[in-house]
Design a protein around this motif. Structure first.
Motif, PDB file in Angstrom:
ATOM      1  N   MET A   1     -16.027  -4.234  16.319  1.00 12.99           N
ATOM      2  CA  MET A   1     -16.656  -3.273  15.431  1.00 12.99           C
ATOM      3  C   MET A   1     -16.494  -1.870  15.945  1.00 12.99           C
ATOM      4  O   MET A   1     -16.537  -1.625  17.140  1.00 12.99           O
ATOM      5  CB  MET A   1     -18.169  -3.646  15.358  1.00 12.99           C
ATOM      6  N   HIS A   2     -16.367  -0.988  14.948  1.00 17.23           N
ATOM      7  CA  HIS A   2     -16.201   0.421  15.308  1.00 17.23           C
ATOM      8  C   HIS A   2     -17.471   0.948  15.941  1.00 17.23           C
ATOM      9  O   HIS A   2     -18.564   0.729  15.439  1.00 17.23           O
ATOM     10  CB  HIS A   2     -15.831   1.207  14.022  1.00 17.23           C
ATOM     11  N   ARG A   3     -17.366   1.632  17.005  1.00 17.25           N
ATOM     12  CA  ARG A   3     -18.548   2.057  17.736  1.00 17.25           C
ATOM     13  C   ARG A   3     -19.423   2.993  16.940  1.00 17.25           C
ATOM     14  O   ARG A   3     -20.639   3.023  17.101  1.00 17.25           O
ATOM     15  CB  ARG A   3     -18.159   2.673  19.079  1.00 17.25           C
ATOM     16  N   VAL A   4     -18.820   3.803  16.087  1.00 18.56           N
ATOM     17  CA  VAL A   4     -19.636   4.677  15.257  1.00 18.56           C
ATOM     18  C   VAL A   4     -20.528   3.845  14.348  1.00 18.56           C
ATOM     19  O   VAL A   4     -21.716   4.120  14.186  1.00 18.56           O
ATOM     20  CB  VAL A   4     -18.735   5.598  14.390  1.00 18.56           C
ATOM     21  N   LEU A   5     -19.890   2.820  13.781  1.00 18.75           N
ATOM     22  CA  LEU A   5     -20.665   1.919  12.920  1.00 18.75           C
ATOM     23  C   LEU A   5     -21.789   1.254  13.705  1.00 18.75           C
ATOM     24  O   LEU A   5     -22.927   1.177  13.253  1.00 18.75           O
ATOM     25  CB  LEU A   5     -19.728   0.873  12.305  1.00 18.75           C
ATOM     26  N   GLU A   6     -21.478   0.738  14.894  1.00 17.57           N
ATOM     27  CA  GLU A   6     -22.494   0.127  15.773  1.00 17.57           C
ATOM     28  C   GLU A   6     -23.669   1.041  15.963  1.00 17.57           C
ATOM     29  O   GLU A   6     -24.846   0.647  15.810  1.00 17.57           O
ATOM     30  CB  GLU A   6     -21.877  -0.170  17.148  1.00 17.57           C
ATOM     31  N   ARG A   7     -23.359   2.286  16.254  1.00 20.90           N
ATOM     32  CA  ARG A   7     -24.431   3.254  16.474  1.00 20.90           C
ATOM     33  C   ARG A   7     -25.264   3.451  15.244  1.00 20.90           C
ATOM     34  O   ARG A   7     -26.480   3.534  15.289  1.00 20.90           O
ATOM     35  CB  ARG A   7     -23.786   4.621  16.863  1.00 20.90           C
ATOM     36  N   ILE A   9     -25.696   1.349  12.781  1.00 26.22           N
ATOM     37  CA  ILE A   9     -26.504   0.150  12.528  1.00 26.22           C
ATOM     38  C   ILE A   9     -27.751   0.166  13.420  1.00 26.22           C
ATOM     39  O   ILE A   9     -28.870  -0.035  12.969  1.00 26.22           O
ATOM     40  CB  ILE A   9     -25.705  -1.137  12.792  1.00 26.22           C
ATOM     41  N   LYS A  10     -27.460   0.442  14.690  1.00 29.43           N
ATOM     42  CA  LYS A  10     -28.586   0.483  15.611  1.00 29.43           C
ATOM     43  C   LYS A  10     -29.623   1.478  15.154  1.00 29.43           C
ATOM     44  O   LYS A  10     -30.842   1.235  15.184  1.00 29.43           O
ATOM     45  CB  LYS A  10     -28.049   0.898  16.982  1.00 29.43           C
ATOM     46  N   HIS A  11     -29.100   2.628  14.679  1.00 39.05           N
ATOM     47  CA  HIS A  11     -29.973   3.723  14.270  1.00 39.05           C
ATOM     48  C   HIS A  11     -30.784   3.387  13.025  1.00 39.05           C
ATOM     49  O   HIS A  11     -31.995   3.649  12.967  1.00 39.05           O
ATOM     50  CB  HIS A  11     -29.114   4.981  14.025  1.00 39.05           C
ATOM     51  N   TYR A  12     -30.122   2.826  12.022  1.00 38.39           N
ATOM     52  CA  TYR A  12     -30.797   2.637  10.742  1.00 38.39           C
ATOM     53  C   TYR A  12     -31.469   1.267  10.622  1.00 38.39           C
ATOM     54  O   TYR A  12     -32.428   1.095   9.890  1.00 38.39           O
ATOM     55  CB  TYR A  12     -29.815   2.792   9.581  1.00 38.39           C
ATOM     56  N   ILE A  13     -30.920   0.246  11.304  1.00 31.29           N
ATOM     57  CA  ILE A  13     -31.457  -1.102  11.151  1.00 31.29           C
ATOM     58  C   ILE A  13     -32.121  -1.621  12.433  1.00 31.29           C
ATOM     59  O   ILE A  13     -33.037  -2.390  12.406  1.00 31.29           O
ATOM     60  CB  ILE A  13     -30.338  -2.051  10.684  1.00 31.29           C
ATOM     61  N   GLY A  14     -31.685  -1.182  13.563  1.00 32.44           N
ATOM     62  CA  GLY A  14     -32.257  -1.642  14.828  1.00 32.44           C
ATOM     63  C   GLY A  14     -31.350  -2.682  15.471  1.00 32.44           C
ATOM     64  O   GLY A  14     -30.263  -3.000  14.975  1.00 32.44           O
ATOM     65  N   ASN A  15     -31.860  -3.208  16.582  1.00 29.24           N
ATOM     66  CA  ASN A  15     -31.020  -4.216  17.258  1.00 29.24           C
ATOM     67  C   ASN A  15     -30.953  -5.491  16.465  1.00 29.24           C
ATOM     68  O   ASN A  15     -31.972  -6.052  16.112  1.00 29.24           O
ATOM     69  CB  ASN A  15     -31.597  -4.541  18.650  1.00 29.24           C
ATOM     70  N   VAL A  16     -29.739  -5.882  16.192  1.00 27.20           N
ATOM     71  CA  VAL A  16     -29.557  -7.082  15.361  1.00 27.20           C
ATOM     72  C   VAL A  16     -28.587  -8.030  16.066  1.00 27.20           C
ATOM     73  O   VAL A  16     -27.562  -7.601  16.596  1.00 27.20           O
ATOM     74  CB  VAL A  16     -28.983  -6.709  13.978  1.00 27.20           C
ATOM     75  N   LYS A  17     -28.967  -9.294  16.030  1.00 26.99           N
ATOM     76  CA  LYS A  17     -28.036 -10.259  16.610  1.00 26.99           C
ATOM     77  C   LYS A  17     -27.020 -10.660  15.581  1.00 26.99           C
ATOM     78  O   LYS A  17     -27.367 -10.914  14.430  1.00 26.99           O
ATOM     79  CB  LYS A  17     -28.828 -11.500  17.103  1.00 26.99           C
ATOM     80  N   SER A  18     -25.794 -10.764  15.991  1.00 28.30           N
ATOM     81  CA  SER A  18     -24.729 -11.048  15.023  1.00 28.30           C
ATOM     82  C   SER A  18     -24.941 -12.352  14.267  1.00 28.30           C
ATOM     83  O   SER A  18     -24.578 -12.468  13.093  1.00 28.30           O
ATOM     84  CB  SER A  18     -23.356 -11.034  15.712  1.00 28.30           C
ATOM     85  N   GLU A  19     -25.504 -13.362  14.877  1.00 34.02           N
ATOM     86  CA  GLU A  19     -25.723 -14.637  14.154  1.00 34.02           C
ATOM     87  C   GLU A  19     -26.707 -14.470  13.007  1.00 34.02           C
ATOM     88  O   GLU A  19     -26.695 -15.234  12.036  1.00 34.02           O
ATOM     89  CB  GLU A  19     -26.289 -15.759  15.071  1.00 34.02           C
ATOM     90  N   GLU A  20     -27.574 -13.482  13.123  1.00 37.24           N
ATOM     91  CA  GLU A  20     -28.571 -13.287  12.075  1.00 37.24           C
ATOM     92  C   GLU A  20     -27.985 -12.594  10.851  1.00 37.24           C
ATOM     93  O   GLU A  20     -28.582 -12.627   9.776  1.00 37.24           O
ATOM     94  CB  GLU A  20     -29.730 -12.436  12.610  1.00 37.24           C
ATOM     95  N   ILE A  21     -26.819 -11.982  10.955  1.00 38.07           N
ATOM     96  CA  ILE A  21     -26.244 -11.274   9.801  1.00 38.07           C
ATOM     97  C   ILE A  21     -25.488 -12.255   8.940  1.00 38.07           C
ATOM     98  O   ILE A  21     -24.702 -13.064   9.464  1.00 38.07           O
ATOM     99  CB  ILE A  21     -25.280 -10.177  10.260  1.00 38.07           C
ATOM    100  N   SER A  22     -25.729 -12.171   7.638  1.00 36.44           N
ATOM    101  CA  SER A  22     -25.048 -13.122   6.749  1.00 36.44           C
ATOM    102  C   SER A  22     -23.562 -12.850   6.674  1.00 36.44           C
ATOM    103  O   SER A  22     -23.103 -11.766   7.057  1.00 36.44           O
ATOM    104  CB  SER A  22     -25.659 -13.047   5.340  1.00 36.44           C
ATOM    105  N   ALA A  23     -22.790 -13.780   6.222  1.00 35.31           N
ATOM    106  CA  ALA A  23     -21.322 -13.652   6.180  1.00 35.31           C
ATOM    107  C   ALA A  23     -20.885 -12.476   5.305  1.00 35.31           C
ATOM    108  O   ALA A  23     -19.976 -11.692   5.663  1.00 35.31           O
ATOM    109  CB  ALA A  23     -20.703 -14.944   5.646  1.00 35.31           C
ATOM    110  N   GLN A  24     -21.574 -12.316   4.123  1.00 35.20           N
ATOM    111  CA  GLN A  24     -21.161 -11.162   3.254  1.00 35.20           C
ATOM    112  C   GLN A  24     -21.338  -9.839   3.948  1.00 35.20           C
ATOM    113  O   GLN A  24     -20.506  -8.946   3.918  1.00 35.20           O
ATOM    114  CB  GLN A  24     -21.988 -11.163   1.961  1.00 35.20           C
ATOM    115  N   TRP A  25     -22.490  -9.732   4.554  1.00 40.19           N
ATOM    116  CA  TRP A  25     -22.766  -8.490   5.285  1.00 40.19           C
ATOM    117  C   TRP A  25     -21.735  -8.266   6.360  1.00 40.19           C
ATOM    118  O   TRP A  25     -21.265  -7.162   6.587  1.00 40.19           O
ATOM    119  CB  TRP A  25     -24.173  -8.553   5.909  1.00 40.19           C
ATOM    120  N   THR A  26     -21.359  -9.379   7.074  1.00 44.67           N
ATOM    121  CA  THR A  26     -20.350  -9.273   8.125  1.00 44.67           C
ATOM    122  C   THR A  26     -19.029  -8.736   7.549  1.00 44.67           C
ATOM    123  O   THR A  26     -18.397  -7.815   8.116  1.00 44.67           O
ATOM    124  CB  THR A  26     -20.093 -10.674   8.757  1.00 44.67           C
TER     125      THR A  26
END
Lengths: 431, 130
Positions: A1-7, A9-26
């Motif tokens: 994942m692009h680090r800007v995107l990571e940041r 996500i962290k900023h707007y959604i918080g710490n998220v574990k990848s298994e918790e994200i649905s496939a569409q979202w992924t």
């Protein structure tokens, strides 16, 4: 994942574990990540290309600058060269004694040198042509300028103005682009002309003074030849004959000198009348027959009865003078062979041809043939004959009477052909 | 008078010319008198009434042209025959030429370099002799 995107996500959604994200979202997140990555790539490319362009520009700029410097230097050098040339020409023009007026393609004055201003007594260059035209009214100044702007140069050998004598030339200036102006040359020839006139006057006066003593010598020689004592003695007769012949020869030369003066002063008393030129030619040829026979040369006039040449208005005495000069020359310069005279009639002129098988005239002498006092190389090969003025006088006379005397052709040791031409007055057609 | 040979007056300032023409003309059977200038020429012409006058143009005291004009003005001499014997084309006086001379009533205008025999022939012509 692009680090800007990571940041983000962290900023707007918080710490998220990848298994918790649905496939569409992924999948969506992956697309967004890819987009960021592409954008990064594009930006890199753009920056890269801008960098390259910038580098090129700098290079080009540098090159232009250095070439510019080279050009500027060249221009500077060339300007200096032109300046130098201009200065050279200016200096030459300034110190020249000949007057020079330069007119442009439409006849306006573009340059007048100091000599011209001096000769014309003007202080402003602009007035030069005006003064020139008014002072030199004997010369058709405007006409010659017009002619030269159309490509034709004119030379006026002699014109007298405010007490001086000038020679004027109107020279048409041409280049590949066409006629760009007129150069008027003004020579002051007063000194040399006056000298020439003084010389001619002197010769004329001296010649005139010589006539009487020569007549006396000749006359007395004749009287002696009449005396019986002399006639009985052939040796005495011979000697006195020599005295007489040479007195006559000198008289001829003196008469030639005087003739030249009269002709040059144009005060020729020509008595024009209708002359049968063929009859006169026959008579003159007959007069020379004895001389030709003595030299064993055949002298013939080919009959022209078929030609019916009309009488012409000429000076009979002067025409005979020309005949005598040309025939006399032909006979004198021919050692063996013949002198043949023939006539040609054209629509508007009649031509008399004098052909001889004499020593001929080489190229160099041909050019000087009708000039004064130049007997030329021929002089070295043959006894001198006469005053050296014969052809000069004959030429002048022929032209004064409206005709022309020319050398048609000549070859050394082969012979010469002279022609005397006169115009025929146009026949009046009866309609 | 008819039996006497014609009388010719020669007017010229050159003694050698006078003696030369006098000798020739006398040999040819004419009588000859002479004068050295225009003024004396008129005097002699008036006194002797010669049959022909040979006159030079360039003369001291009075020139030939003027002398001839004076002869014409005088009833006693106006019918005398005059011939100018001279060198024309004098550059110092270009106005003197055949036309001028003949305009004064002279019969002819002869050059001085002329052959003497020819001169005699011409004179016989002027005098209308055979």
């Amino acid at each position: 994942m692009h680090r800007v995107l990571e940041r983000q996500i962290k900023h707007y959604i918080g710490n998220v574990k990848s298994e918790e994200i649905s496939a569409q979202w992924t999948a969506l997140l992956q697309v967004i990540s890819d987009t960021y990555a592409h954008s990064d790539d594009d930006r890199t490319l753009l920056l890269r290309s801008l960098e390259l362009s910038s580098k090129e520009f700098v290079e080009i700029n540098k090159k232009l600058k250095s070439e510019n410097e080279i050009i500027e230097k060249k221009v500077k050098d060339r300007t200096q060269e032109l300046e130098y040339e201009r200065t050279k020409l200016n200096e030459v023009a300034r110190h020249m004694n000949t007057g020079a007026i330069l007119l442009d393609g439409i006849g306006k004055v573009s340059f007048v040198n100091e000599a011209a201003m001096r000769l014309l007594s003007v202080t402003e260059a602009g007035k030069a042509v005006e003064v020139f035209t008014t002072q030199f009214n004997a010369v058709s100044v405007k006409e010659y300028i017009k002619k030269s702007l159309m490509g034709e140069s004119t030379h006026v050998p002699e014109v007298e103005v405010f007490g001086k004598i000038f020679s004027v030339s109107f020279i048409s200036l041409k280049s590949e682009a066409g006629i760009f102006g007129t150069l008027i040359w003004l020579y002051d020839i007063t000194a040399s002309k006056l000298l020439e006139r003084a010389k001619n006057q002197f010769i004329a006066v001296a010649s005139h003074e010589m006539r009487t003593p020569l007549a006396i010598i000749r006359g007395n020689a004749e009287l002696l030849l009449d005396e019986e004592v002399i006639r009985k003695d052939s040796s005495l007769t011979h000697k006195i004959g020599v005295i007489m012949r040479n007195a006559i020869r000198l008289l001829g030369i003196v008469n030639d000198f005087l003739d030249v003066q009269i002709l040059e002063w144009k005060k020729v008393p020509l008595t024009m009348e209708l002359v049968d030129i063929v009859k006169l030619l026959k008579e003159t040829v007959a007069d020379f027959s004895e001389l030709a026979a003595a030299k064993n040369i055949s002298l013939t006039l080919t009959p022209s009865s078929a030609l019916a040449i009309p009488a012409l208005t000429l000076d009979k005495r002067r025409l005979q003078q020309i005949y005598i000069n040309v025939i006399g020359n032909a006979i004198h310069y021919t050692q063996k062979g013949e002198v043949t005279i023939s006539l040609e009639k054209r629509a508007d002129s009649v031509k008399i041809l004098f052909q001889d098988t004499g020593i001929g005239i080489d190229r160099e002498d041909q050019a000087r043939l009708f000039k004064k006092f130049e007997i030329g190389k021929v002089f070295l090969r043959s006894k001198e004959y006469g005053s050296g003025l014969g052809l000069y006088i004959s030429g002048l006379l022929a032209r004064l009477m409206g005709g022309d005397l020319k050398l048609e052709k000549s070859e050394v040791d082969v012979g010469s052909v002279f022609s005397l031409t006169f115009p025929l007055v146009p026949e009046v057609k009866v309609l | 008078m008819i039996n006497q040979p014609p009388l010719i007056l020669i007017v010229d300032d050159e003694p050698d010319i006078l003696s030369m023409y006098k000798t020739k003309l006398e040999r040819a059977g004419f009588r000859v008198i002479t004068a050295p200038d225009g003024a004396q020429g008129i005097q002699v012409a008036t006194a002797e009434r010669p049959d022909l006058i040979l006159m030079d143009v360039k003369l001291p005291v009075m020139d030939g042209i003027e002398a001839q004009q004076k002869l014409r003005e005088n009833a006693a001499t106006k019918d005398l025959k005059v011939v100018f014997l001279t060198a024309f084309s004098d550059p110092a006086r270009p106005e003197i030429d055949e036309n001028l001379a003949k305009g004064t009533g002279a019969l002819d205008f002869i050059k001085k370099g002329i052959n003497l025999d020819e001169l005699v022939a011409k004179i016989r012509g002027y005098l209308e002799l055979p």
